[in-house]
Scaffold this motif. Structure first.
Motif, short mmCIF file in Angstrom:
data_model
loop_
_atom_site.label_atom_id
_atom_site.label_comp_id
_atom_site.label_asym_id
_atom_site.label_seq_id
_atom_site.Cartn_x
_atom_site.Cartn_y
_atom_site.Cartn_z
N LYS A 1 3.92 -5.98 -2.44
CA LYS A 1 2.87 -5.07 -2.92
C LYS A 1 3.28 -3.62 -2.74
CE LYS A 1 1.03 -4.20 1.40
NZ LYS A 1 0.63 -2.94 2.06
N ASN A 2 4.14 -3.34 -1.76
CA ASN A 2 4.62 -1.96 -1.58
C ASN A 2 5.54 -1.55 -2.72
OD1 ASN A 2 3.25 -1.39 0.81
ND2 ASN A 2 4.89 -2.19 2.10
N ILE A 3 6.34 -2.48 -3.23
CA ILE A 3 7.20 -2.19 -4.38
C ILE A 3 6.34 -1.94 -5.61
CG2 ILE A 3 9.13 -3.02 -5.79
CD1 ILE A 3 9.79 -4.96 -3.46
N VAL A 54 11.96 -1.06 -10.48
CA VAL A 54 11.84 -0.14 -9.34
C VAL A 54 13.16 -0.07 -8.58
CG1 VAL A 54 10.69 0.27 -7.13
CG2 VAL A 54 9.35 -0.44 -9.12
N TYR A 55 13.77 -1.23 -8.36
CA TYR A 55 15.08 -1.25 -7.68
C TYR A 55 16.10 -0.40 -8.43
CZ TYR A 55 19.73 -2.84 -6.42
OH TYR A 55 21.07 -2.86 -6.07
N ALA A 71 12.48 -2.82 -1.82
CA ALA A 71 12.97 -3.01 -3.19
C ALA A 71 14.37 -3.61 -3.20
CB ALA A 71 12.95 -1.67 -3.94
N LYS A 72 15.21 -3.17 -2.29
CA LYS A 72 16.58 -3.70 -2.23
C LYS A 72 16.58 -5.14 -1.72
CE LYS A 72 21.24 -2.42 -0.68
NZ LYS A 72 21.69 -3.66 -0.06
N GLY A 73 15.83 -5.40 -0.65
CA GLY A 73 15.78 -6.75 -0.10
C GLY A 73 15.22 -7.75 -1.09
#
Length: 336
Positions: A199-201, A314-315, A294-296
């Motif tokens: 949800k943060n992404i 987003v990533y 986003a990366k994970g």
């Protein structure tokens, strides 16, 4: 009830969420809080003036409940039965490096972290369980929808305490309930934890969309599509019958995507308005967990072969410097 009968709880971290958790727990006469604050000067300030000088500074710390503030992690852990971890995911490994399995022996651990351990592809609960030899049944997570700033204002809020062991959820939910917080137990540990990360992404995506000039109509469809992405990835990682309309999934997503207090939305809005990632991070006082998430999540979704165009977009914007407008034009065409 004397102090020996109280629930000894360690809270690790000194940011806004850690401070909010301390405030909630301090409402409960049955607890004694041991607070780990990494910076010795900040710890001394809290001991002397009874408030955190850096985050939620208007919150007065109750000396009857916060019995111990220290920058020594082993010292704070020693008396605790419960340990609440509220450290940004990117810094968890370093922050806990001074401890070993013996410091965590027989403790119940509750994660308030919304992120994946970098390079490990592990949830915070999974990493702590592995690193310190703790049974996963003794792990839990705190989920929203809840912003620290509204806790400081004592506005009515709701929390979900999720664990594989429902008895753990129920017990800690009682400790986290007070006149302005209703905490409810839940049994989907991994689903709740993954949703809290993703949800943060999505909130960053909503912020970028706003910064680019997209309106409320677009954002509503963006969030609806994002919820489907979240479900597809969670079901691939940890299959379980779950309804994402539950407060801990959808409610947490909505408040993070729309709230004025959402640091991830704020961070995304700056990116959409043309800030570089570095300049946006420098201007923000608080950490936007979605940047690291986003990366994970990108690496995890690739591993499971799940297509997540919004989170992937987003990533690419954050890590590959892809033009936000170009990425969102593609996202716009893919949504329905």
């Amino acid at each position: 009830m004397n102090s020996t009968q109280k629930q000894e709880i360690a809270v690790l971290g000194s940011g806004s969420w850690a401070t909010a958790i301390v405030k909630i727990l301090s409402e409960n006469e049955q607890v004694a809080i041991h607070w780990w604050v990494r910076n010795p000067e900040t710890a001394e300030h809290i001991r002397t003036y009874r408030h955190n000088p850096n985050y939620l500074s208007d919150v007065e710390i109750n000396p009857a409940r916060v019995v111990h503030v220290s920058s020594s992690l082993p010292e704070v852990l020693a008396p605790a039965r419960w340990v609440v971890v509220a450290i940004p995911a990117a810094f968890v490994k370093e922050a806990l490096s001074s401890t070993t399995a013996k410091h965590w022996l027989s403790k119940k651990v509750v994660s308030g972290v919304k992120g994946v351990i970098p390079e490990e592809h592990l949830l915070v609960t999974q990493w702590i369980s592995r690193e310190f030899e703790l049974a996963e049944e003794n792990m839990a997570v705190i989920a929203g929808p809840c912003h620290a700033e509204e806790i400081a204002l004592e506005r009515q809020s709701y929390l979900t305490i999720a664990s594989l062991n429902l008895a753990i959820s129920e017990e800690f939910a009682r400790l986290m309930s007070c006149r302005y917080v209703k905490a409810s137990p839940f049994d989907d540990l991994y689903g709740v934890e993954y949703c809290a990360i993703m949800k943060n992404i999505i909130a960053i995506a909503c912020g970028i969309a706003h910064g680019l000039g997209f309106g409320d109509n677009f954002q509503a469809v963006l969030v609806a599509n994002a919820l489907r992405e979240m479900k597809a990835l969670i079901d691939a990682i940890y299959p379980l019958h779950r309804e994402l309309t539950h407060t801990s999934y959808l409610g947490d997503l909505l408040v993070t995507a729309y709230s004025q207090f959402s640091r991830n939305r704020t961070f995304g809005n700056m990116i959409g308005r043309g800030y570089s990632v570095k300049s946006a991070q420098m201007e923000m006082k608080m950490i936007a967990e979605g940047y690291y998430a986003a990366k994970g999540i990108h690496e995890i979704s690739c591993h499971y072969g799940v297509h997540c165009p919004i989170m992937e977009g987003v990533y690419r914007i954050l890590y590959e410097a892809a033009p936000a407008k170009k990425i969102f034009d593609k996202i716009r065409e893919s949504m329905y």
